[in-house]
Design a protein around this motif. Structure first.
Motif, PDB file in Angstrom:
ATOM      1  N   ARG A  65       0.808  -1.132   0.037  1.00 53.78           N
ATOM      2  CA  ARG A  65       0.032   0.151   0.019  1.00 53.78           C
ATOM      3  C   ARG A  65       0.988   1.381  -0.090  1.00 53.78           C
ATOM      4  N   ARG A  66       0.440   2.399  -0.712  1.00 51.78           N
ATOM      5  CA  ARG A  66       1.151   3.614  -0.630  1.00 51.78           C
ATOM      6  C   ARG A  66       1.032   4.403   0.439  1.00 51.78           C
ATOM      7  N   LEU A  67       2.392   4.787   0.721  1.00 51.34           N
ATOM      8  CA  LEU A  67       2.402   5.643   2.058  1.00 51.34           C
ATOM      9  C   LEU A  67       3.485   6.634   1.789  1.00 51.34           C
ATOM     10  N   ASP A  68       3.398   7.828   2.052  1.00 48.47           N
ATOM     11  CA  ASP A  68       4.519   8.828   1.661  1.00 48.47           C
ATOM     12  C   ASP A  68       4.371   9.722   2.950  1.00 48.47           C
ATOM     13  N   LEU A  69       5.553   9.316   4.009  1.00 47.15           N
ATOM     14  CA  LEU A  69       5.685   9.965   5.214  1.00 47.15           C
ATOM     15  C   LEU A  69       6.158  11.457   5.026  1.00 47.15           C
ATOM     16  N   GLN A  70       6.371  11.979   3.870  1.00 44.28           N
ATOM     17  CA  GLN A  70       6.720  13.321   3.586  1.00 44.28           C
ATOM     18  C   GLN A  70       5.467  14.072   3.196  1.00 44.28           C
ATOM     19  N   ASP A  71       4.377  13.420   3.348  1.00 45.96           N
ATOM     20  CA  ASP A  71       3.029  14.261   2.969  1.00 45.96           C
ATOM     21  C   ASP A  71       2.069  13.912   3.810  1.00 45.96           C
ATOM     22  N   LEU A  72       1.470  14.672   4.748  1.00 43.81           N
ATOM     23  CA  LEU A  72       0.506  14.314   5.642  1.00 43.81           C
ATOM     24  C   LEU A  72      -0.924  13.981   5.089  1.00 43.81           C
ATOM     25  N   THR A  73      -1.041  14.315   3.812  1.00 42.23           N
ATOM     26  CA  THR A  73      -2.207  13.930   3.170  1.00 42.23           C
ATOM     27  C   THR A  73      -2.242  12.436   3.064  1.00 42.23           C
ATOM     28  N   SER A  74      -1.110  11.849   2.639  1.00 40.62           N
ATOM     29  CA  SER A  74      -0.996  10.431   2.404  1.00 40.62           C
ATOM     30  C   SER A  74      -0.987   9.870   3.625  1.00 40.62           C
ATOM     31  N   VAL A  75      -0.441  10.245   4.519  1.00 41.32           N
ATOM     32  CA  VAL A  75      -0.510   9.643   5.885  1.00 41.32           C
ATOM     33  C   VAL A  75      -1.986   9.462   6.266  1.00 41.32           C
ATOM     34  N   ARG A  76      -2.785  10.482   5.933  1.00 43.30           N
ATOM     35  CA  ARG A  76      -4.271  10.493   6.598  1.00 43.30           C
ATOM     36  C   ARG A  76      -4.927   9.589   5.726  1.00 43.30           C
ATOM     37  N   GLU A  77      -4.601   9.553   4.478  1.00 48.73           N
ATOM     38  CA  GLU A  77      -5.281   8.646   3.562  1.00 48.73           C
ATOM     39  C   GLU A  77      -5.068   7.215   4.029  1.00 48.73           C
ATOM     40  N   PHE A  78      -3.895   7.000   4.155  1.00 49.63           N
ATOM     41  CA  PHE A  78      -3.463   5.537   4.575  1.00 49.63           C
ATOM     42  C   PHE A  78      -4.113   5.036   5.725  1.00 49.63           C
ATOM     43  N   ALA A  79      -4.085   5.922   7.080  1.00 55.20           N
ATOM     44  CA  ALA A  79      -4.799   5.600   8.063  1.00 55.20           C
ATOM     45  C   ALA A  79      -6.217   5.510   8.036  1.00 55.20           C
ATOM     46  N   SER A  80      -7.014   6.306   7.393  1.00 53.96           N
ATOM     47  CA  SER A  80      -8.183   6.352   7.108  1.00 53.96           C
ATOM     48  C   SER A  80      -8.772   4.904   6.362  1.00 53.96           C
ATOM     49  N   ALA A  81      -7.958   4.466   5.463  1.00 53.63           N
ATOM     50  CA  ALA A  81      -8.267   3.145   4.805  1.00 53.63           C
ATOM     51  C   ALA A  81      -7.670   2.057   5.456  1.00 53.63           C
ATOM     52  N   THR A  82      -7.114   2.058   6.698  1.00 52.69           N
ATOM     53  CA  THR A  82      -6.813   0.881   7.446  1.00 52.69           C
ATOM     54  C   THR A  82      -7.721   0.277   8.424  1.00 52.69           C
ATOM     55  N   GLU A  83      -8.191  -0.850   8.362  1.00 57.20           N
ATOM     56  CA  GLU A  83      -9.266  -1.415   9.191  1.00 57.20           C
ATOM     57  C   GLU A  83      -8.703  -2.090  10.384  1.00 57.20           C
ATOM     58  N   LYS A  84      -7.686  -2.847  10.106  1.00 57.41           N
ATOM     59  CA  LYS A  84      -7.043  -3.528  11.140  1.00 57.41           C
ATOM     60  C   LYS A  84      -5.598  -3.771  11.321  1.00 57.41           C
ATOM     61  N   VAL A  85      -5.026  -3.272  12.401  1.00 59.93           N
ATOM     62  CA  VAL A  85      -3.661  -3.359  12.685  1.00 59.93           C
ATOM     63  C   VAL A  85      -3.225  -4.014  13.965  1.00 59.93           C
ATOM     64  N   ASP A  86      -2.420  -4.974  14.213  1.00 58.23           N
ATOM     65  CA  ASP A  86      -1.989  -5.609  15.565  1.00 58.23           C
ATOM     66  C   ASP A  86      -0.687  -4.728  15.949  1.00 58.23           C
ATOM     67  N   ILE A  87       0.111  -4.916  15.042  1.00 57.23           N
ATOM     68  CA  ILE A  87       1.426  -4.188  15.172  1.00 57.23           C
ATOM     69  C   ILE A  87       1.844  -3.149  13.957  1.00 57.23           C
ATOM     70  N   LEU A  88       2.357  -1.843  14.496  1.00 55.60           N
ATOM     71  CA  LEU A  88       2.660  -1.071  13.656  1.00 55.60           C
ATOM     72  C   LEU A  88       4.096  -0.886  13.821  1.00 55.60           C
ATOM     73  N   VAL A  89       5.156  -1.104  12.785  1.00 61.41           N
ATOM     74  CA  VAL A  89       6.386  -0.885  12.565  1.00 61.41           C
ATOM     75  C   VAL A  89       6.893   0.195  11.932  1.00 61.41           C
ATOM     76  N   ASN A  90       7.428   1.282  12.876  1.00 61.80           N
ATOM     77  CA  ASN A  90       7.714   2.607  12.070  1.00 61.80           C
ATOM     78  C   ASN A  90       9.226   2.445  12.001  1.00 61.80           C
ATOM     79  N   ASN A  91       9.378   1.826  10.430  1.00 58.29           N
ATOM     80  CA  ASN A  91      10.895   1.604  10.160  1.00 58.29           C
ATOM     81  C   ASN A  91      11.222   2.557   9.205  1.00 58.29           C
ATOM     82  N   ALA A  92      10.648   3.062   8.440  1.00 55.77           N
ATOM     83  CA  ALA A  92      10.902   3.980   7.431  1.00 55.77           C
ATOM     84  C   ALA A  92      12.026   5.012   7.674  1.00 55.77           C
TER      85      ALA A  92
END
Length: 289
Positions: A65-92
């Motif tokens: 899935r597309r996620l551009d951490l340098q664009d908060l609009t992309s971050v919000r779109e990614f989060a809004s489209a996410t239904e389920k997550v057990d673990i988030l790894v902030n690796n980038a």
């Protein structure tokens, strides 16, 4: 004591793991190993073409899935489209790059390494069931948080201090996140990890020929491989550790995996709270619990 490796990972069947920057380096190895043990892995990447190529090398359930951490609009779109997550790894992350700004006007290293992940975590937190693991660096020892000029607008830019600031921010974010989670009575845990000195595609991006040449030599003769670096993240993802644990190699760059040392500045809860408030203001995200 037997040294912990990815071979010790338990089954992650039925669990969803989102990994940012998972199309190369540490993120790719982290994703590959978690998919191998049954996790439903989401590669959250800016370049989905490279993400697809990385996914093709993995077995198991892997989505791109597309996620551009340098664009908060992309971050919000990614989060809004996410239904389920057990673990988030902030690796980038990006390391010691020439001066640049994100779409939202942040200095690119603090914007990518900290502010993008800060916003993503807050937006996803109501959906996270287990833990948030943020990849920091031992280079946090050279970091100083400048709350009055976080984005290098008033001072001469320097690539390595900017990187150090962003990696120190990762640790302060983890500590304050855990404090808030505990205060809210949440079972979710916040942890951090550092890979030691692993040879990945992060090195050699400063734009300075001599410095990049030194990094190339260091990477060839002194660095560990991405499998070793990702081992630290996987340990933080899989093991039953207290919140705010910082995982890394015992001897900074090498050695067995376990709790790692951090600087006194990385334990300063007053700065951690102030950084949180500033980050919330800059990203327009609120504490969701």
């Amino acid at each position: 004591m037997t040294e912990w490796t990815a071979a010790a990972l338990p089954s992650f069947s039925g669990r969803t793991v989102i990994i940012t920057g998972a199309n190369s380096g540490l993120g790719l190895v982290t994703a590959r190993e978690l998919a191998r043990v049954g996790a439903d892995v989401v590669l959250a990447v800016r370049n989905t073409g490279k993400g697809d190529e990385a996914a093709a090398t993995m077995s198991g359930s892997v989505a791109v899935r597309r996620l551009d951490l340098q664009d908060l609009t992309s971050v919000r779109e990614f989060a809004s489209a996410t239904e389920k997550v057990d673990i988030l790894v902030n690796n980038a992350g990006i390391m010691a790059t020439p001066y640049a700004r994100t779409v939202d006007g942040f200095e690119s290293q603090i914007g990518t390494n900290h502010l993008g992940h800060f916003a993503l975590t807050n937006l996803l937190l109501p959906k996270i069931t287990d833990r948030v693991v943020t990849v920091s660096s031992f280079m946090h020892v050279f970091g100083r948080i400048n709350l009055s000029d976080l984005n290098w607008k008033a001072r001469p830019y320097s690539a390595w201090p900017a990187y150090g600031q962003s990696k120190l921010a990762n640790l302060l974010f983890t500590s304050e996140l855990q404090r808030r989670l505990s205060g809210a009575g949440s079972p979710v845990r916040a942890l951090a990890a550092h890979p030691g000195y692993s040879h990945t595609n992060l090195q050699g991006q400063s734009g300075r020929r001599f410095g990049d040449a030194l990094m190339a030599v260091g990477g060839r003769y002194f660095a560990t491989d991405a499998d070793f670096g990702a081992r630290q993240t996987l340990y933080a993802v899989a093991e039953d550790l207290p919140g705010d644990t910082f995982v890394g190699p015992r001897y900074v760059m090498r050695g067995s995996t376990g709790p790692a040392w951090r600087t006194p500045l990385a334990r300063d809860m007053t700065t951690a709270a102030a950084l949180w408030e500033l980050s919330a203001q800059l990203t327009g995200t609120r504490w969701p619990l």
